[in-house]
Scaffold this active site. Structure first.
Site, mmCIF file in Angstrom:
data_model
loop_
_atom_site.group_PDB
_atom_site.id
_atom_site.type_symbol
_atom_site.label_atom_id
_atom_site.label_comp_id
_atom_site.label_asym_id
_atom_site.label_seq_id
_atom_site.Cartn_x
_atom_site.Cartn_y
_atom_site.Cartn_z
ATOM 1 N N ASN A 149 0.799 -1.237 0.000
ATOM 2 C CA ASN A 149 0.000 0.000 0.000
ATOM 3 C C ASN A 149 0.829 1.283 0.000
ATOM 4 O O ASN A 149 0.452 2.267 -0.613
ATOM 5 C CB ASN A 149 -1.039 -0.004 1.116
ATOM 6 C CG ASN A 149 -0.447 -0.153 2.488
ATOM 7 O OD1 ASN A 149 0.708 -0.569 2.649
ATOM 8 N ND2 ASN A 149 -1.215 0.187 3.497
ATOM 9 N N GLU A 244 5.025 -4.348 12.171
ATOM 10 C CA GLU A 244 4.093 -3.221 11.999
ATOM 11 C C GLU A 244 2.892 -3.789 11.256
ATOM 12 O O GLU A 244 2.967 -4.026 10.056
ATOM 13 C CB GLU A 244 4.749 -2.096 11.182
ATOM 14 C CG GLU A 244 5.977 -1.481 11.822
ATOM 15 C CD GLU A 244 5.637 -0.573 12.994
ATOM 16 O OE1 GLU A 244 4.458 -0.188 13.152
ATOM 17 O OE2 GLU A 244 6.556 -0.249 13.759
ATOM 18 N N CYS A 278 -3.028 1.268 6.745
ATOM 19 C CA CYS A 278 -3.082 0.576 8.048
ATOM 20 C C CYS A 278 -3.707 1.458 9.104
ATOM 21 O O CYS A 278 -4.478 1.006 9.944
ATOM 22 C CB CYS A 278 -1.678 0.154 8.476
ATOM 23 S SG CYS A 278 -0.529 1.536 8.563
HETATM 24 P P1 NAP Z 1 0.776 -9.214 3.631
HETATM 25 O O1 NAP Z 1 -0.051 -10.075 2.777
HETATM 26 O O2 NAP Z 1 0.989 -9.612 5.041
HETATM 27 O O3 NAP Z 1 2.174 -9.046 2.865
HETATM 28 C C1 NAP Z 1 3.187 -8.220 3.333
HETATM 29 C C2 NAP Z 1 4.532 -8.740 2.853
HETATM 30 O O4 NAP Z 1 4.785 -9.997 3.460
HETATM 31 C C3 NAP Z 1 4.603 -8.969 1.342
HETATM 32 O O5 NAP Z 1 5.893 -8.637 0.874
HETATM 33 C C4 NAP Z 1 4.358 -10.471 1.240
HETATM 34 O O6 NAP Z 1 4.885 -11.037 0.060
HETATM 35 C C5 NAP Z 1 5.110 -10.955 2.462
HETATM 36 N N1 NAP Z 1 4.705 -12.290 2.948
HETATM 37 C C6 NAP Z 1 3.539 -12.929 2.738
HETATM 38 N N2 NAP Z 1 3.553 -14.139 3.364
HETATM 39 C C7 NAP Z 1 4.753 -14.240 3.981
HETATM 40 C C8 NAP Z 1 5.370 -15.247 4.791
HETATM 41 N N3 NAP Z 1 4.752 -16.389 5.090
HETATM 42 N N4 NAP Z 1 6.614 -15.028 5.271
HETATM 43 C C9 NAP Z 1 7.260 -13.873 4.992
HETATM 44 N N5 NAP Z 1 6.729 -12.887 4.221
HETATM 45 C C10 NAP Z 1 5.484 -13.072 3.728
HETATM 46 O O7 NAP Z 1 0.179 -7.713 3.676
HETATM 47 P P2 NAP Z 1 -0.373 -6.851 2.463
HETATM 48 O O8 NAP Z 1 -1.695 -7.361 2.043
HETATM 49 O O9 NAP Z 1 0.692 -6.657 1.437
HETATM 50 O O10 NAP Z 1 -0.549 -5.441 3.173
HETATM 51 C C11 NAP Z 1 -1.694 -5.048 3.840
HETATM 52 C C12 NAP Z 1 -1.556 -5.211 5.330
HETATM 53 O O11 NAP Z 1 -0.414 -4.495 5.805
HETATM 54 C C13 NAP Z 1 -2.733 -4.623 6.079
HETATM 55 O O12 NAP Z 1 -3.074 -5.484 7.129
HETATM 56 C C14 NAP Z 1 -2.188 -3.302 6.589
HETATM 57 O O13 NAP Z 1 -2.878 -2.785 7.705
HETATM 58 C C15 NAP Z 1 -0.784 -3.688 6.926
HETATM 59 N N6 NAP Z 1 0.064 -2.500 7.005
HETATM 60 C C16 NAP Z 1 0.571 -2.135 8.226
HETATM 61 C C17 NAP Z 1 1.315 -0.970 8.331
HETATM 62 C C18 NAP Z 1 1.901 -0.511 9.639
HETATM 63 O O14 NAP Z 1 2.841 0.277 9.611
HETATM 64 N N7 NAP Z 1 1.398 -0.959 10.772
HETATM 65 C C19 NAP Z 1 1.549 -0.187 7.194
HETATM 66 C C20 NAP Z 1 1.013 -0.609 5.966
HETATM 67 C C21 NAP Z 1 0.279 -1.776 5.881
HETATM 68 P P3 NAP Z 1 3.926 -11.230 -1.231
HETATM 69 O O15 NAP Z 1 3.571 -9.867 -1.685
HETATM 70 O O16 NAP Z 1 4.794 -11.965 -2.177
HETATM 71 O O17 NAP Z 1 2.740 -12.022 -0.770
#
Ligand code: NAP
Length: 470
Positions: A149, A244, A278
């Site tokens: 995002n 995070e 987020c």
């Molecule tokens: P996600 O599905 O958890 O993916 C995040 C990253 O983790 C991607 O690079 C993904 O790779 C990787 N990943 C997935 N499965 C993994 C595993 N088993 N082991 C290690 N890495 C793995 O999250 P998203 O859908 O991209 O992002 C949205 C989420 O992020 C929301 O929940 C949002 O609230 C949260 N977020 C939090 C913050 C904060 O600062 N607190 C900021 C922004 C977003 P792939 O892309 O290859 O699947």
């Protein structure tokens, strides 16, 4: 675009298309790394550690400032690429670029402030005659795993402090939006020795998981969903981990609030980046007495948003990251409607677009607000008192940030003290962050803090050196 490992461009026999969610066009292909490629990145990052540690803080700082200047020179090109891969309006991408520049600048400044402290051992039993001090020592290799995002600024929030305190870095960018980060890594690599920055692309569940479990990586700095974060915390072993994670942030509007200000808070908080934030406003908790005026004004303001081509500078609402993501939002809204909520405006999906949607009479048990709904949705929950507003705000497994709108300082302080979140803003929505502030949630929203100074603290270890002067 190739991976960058030890200063070399590396591809794979396996490629993945990166598509523009607005028109489905293929922007580029990225390699799907095999484990051997990840091993190479781990080796290069480890080999580069010594050279970086030997570099003076003065030099590291100057180099980070140079990267900052180069990022400024490439601002428009990178903003356009960001918009094409994420679908966010170009004006929002330009803001992300400005924040990325600011984040780098903060890290360049912080590189000169990695202090230890003297420790009075003579305050402890038998400590008389010792002189002791601490040093902040780099951890070694940091793996940065980041979401789609805000791919650039969130990755820089890891890379920049890591390098400022002399760690080398391996980035695993999001598969849906990896390109801006990969370009940035190439810019950074021009300034630093090969191996200081490395990119490994591929599926998180495979290559991300491999990095998490590697014994030759010292820290995982992860931003993403709670589900992935939980998995990482279970598998990381003795590594340091910063998580995070997701949010479900409340925006509380009390009866004495400035209603126009609160409405602006929702528009900027619930619909920014099509609600894929987020710290986005995910639950609007409104005192009944002012609910009808607030709702009417919110609907008017929502209807003024312009949905369209994200590259058009008049667009204020772009697409979601994919059609699949938009379908999930559509399903969550439809389920809430079936359970008794009603849509006041929006509620229609077109491909990866989902209209900015105000939905009233939502109850706190509906999945729409129990889960983190990652879309342009403003769900309104009615309450009758300050006590009830605080109780509803806390009725969630998340605790990232919160916003309260009131002109009564007693109510403001009660919310500030009693809402369980990493940040509580008064008269500002949760969707606000400066890049120097401590950022990180309570409860399931995460572990540890970012914001350059705080990230540096989490990316170093404390070493005590004691001199026996007896
Ligand atoms: P996600 O599905 O958890 O993916 C995040 C990253 O983790 C991607 O690079 C993904 O790779 C990787 N990943 C997935 N499965 C993994 C595993 N088993 N082991 C290690 N890495 C793995 O999250 P998203 O859908 O991209 O992002 C949205 C989420 O992020 C929301 O929940 C949002 O609230 C949260 N977020 C939090 C913050 C904060 O600062 N607190 C900021 C922004 C977003 P792939 O892309 O290859 O699947």
């Amino acid at each position: 675009m190739d991976m960058l490992i030890g200063g070399k461009h590396i591809s794979s026999d396996d490629l993945q298309e990166v598509k523009n969610p607005y028109d489905g066009e293929i922007i580029d292909n990225i390699p799907i790394a095999h484990r051997q490629t990840a091993d190479l990145a781990i080796k290069e990052a480890n080999d580069a550690k010594e050279g970086l540690v030997e570099m003076s803080a003065f030099k590291v700082s100057n180099k980070l400032f140079n990267v900052c200047e180069k990022l400024k020179d490439n601002k428009m090109d990178l903003a356009q690429l960001l918009t094409m891969e994420v679908g966010k309006p170009i004006n929002e991408s330009l803001v992300e670029l400005d924040r990325s520049i600011e984040t780098l600048k903060l890290a360049a400044e912080e590189a000169k402030r990695i202090y230890g402290e003297s420790v009075p051992l003579d305050a402890g039993l038998n400590g008389k005659g010792f002189f002791a001090f601490t040093q902040r020592v780099p951890l070694g290799v940091v793996a940065a795993i980041t979401p789609f995002n805000y791919p650039l600024n969130l990755t820089i929030h890891k890379i920049a402090p890591a390098i400022a305190c002399k760690n080398t870095v391996i980035i695993k960018p999001p598969t849906e939006a990896p390109l801006t980060v990969m370009k940035f890594a190439e810019i950074l690599n021009e300034e630093f020795p090969d191996g200081v920055i490395n990119t490994v692309t591929g599926y998180g569940s495979e290559i991300g998981d491999y990095l998490v479990t590697s014994p030759n990586i010292d820290k995982i700095s992860f931003t993403g969903s709670v589900t992935t974060g939980l998995m990482i915390s279970q598998k990381a072993g003795m590594k340091k981990v910063t998580l995070e994670l997701g949010g479900n942030d409340p925006l509380v509007v009390l009866k004495d609030a400035d209603i126009d200000k609160a409405v602006r808070g929702v528009i900027n908080g619930a619909f920014l980046n099509a609600g894929q934030v987020c710290m986005g406003v995910k639950r609007i908790i409104v005192e009944d007495e002012i609910a009808s005026e607030f709702t009417r004004k919110l609907v008017d303001a929502t209807d003024r948003l312009v949905m369209g081509n994200p590259l058009d500078e008049n667009t204020t609402l772009g697409t979601l990251i994919s059609e699949k993501a938009a379908m999930q939002v559509e399903e969550a809204v439809n389920n809430a409607v079936n359970d008794g909520a009603n849509i006041l405006t929006g509620g229609v999906r077109d491909g990866a677009f989902y209209e900015a949607t105000v939905i009233d009479n939502v109850t706190q048990d509906m999945d729409l607000v129990v889960n983190e709904t990652f879309g342009p949705i403003a769900p309104i929950i009615h309450v009758n008192s300050l006590d009830e507003a605080i109780e509803v705000a806390n009725d969630t497994e998340y605790g990232l940030q919160a916003g309260v709108f009131t002109n009564d300082y007693y109510s403001a302080m009660r919310c500030a003290n009693e809402i369980e979140a990493g940040t509580v803003f008064v008269n500002k929505q949760s969707t606000f962050r400066t890049d120097n502030m401590p950022f990180g949630g309570f409860k399931n929203s995460g572990v540890g803090k970012e914001g350059i100074k705080y990230a540096v603290s989490e990316m170093t270890k404390t070493k005590l050196i004691g001199l026996n002067l007896r």
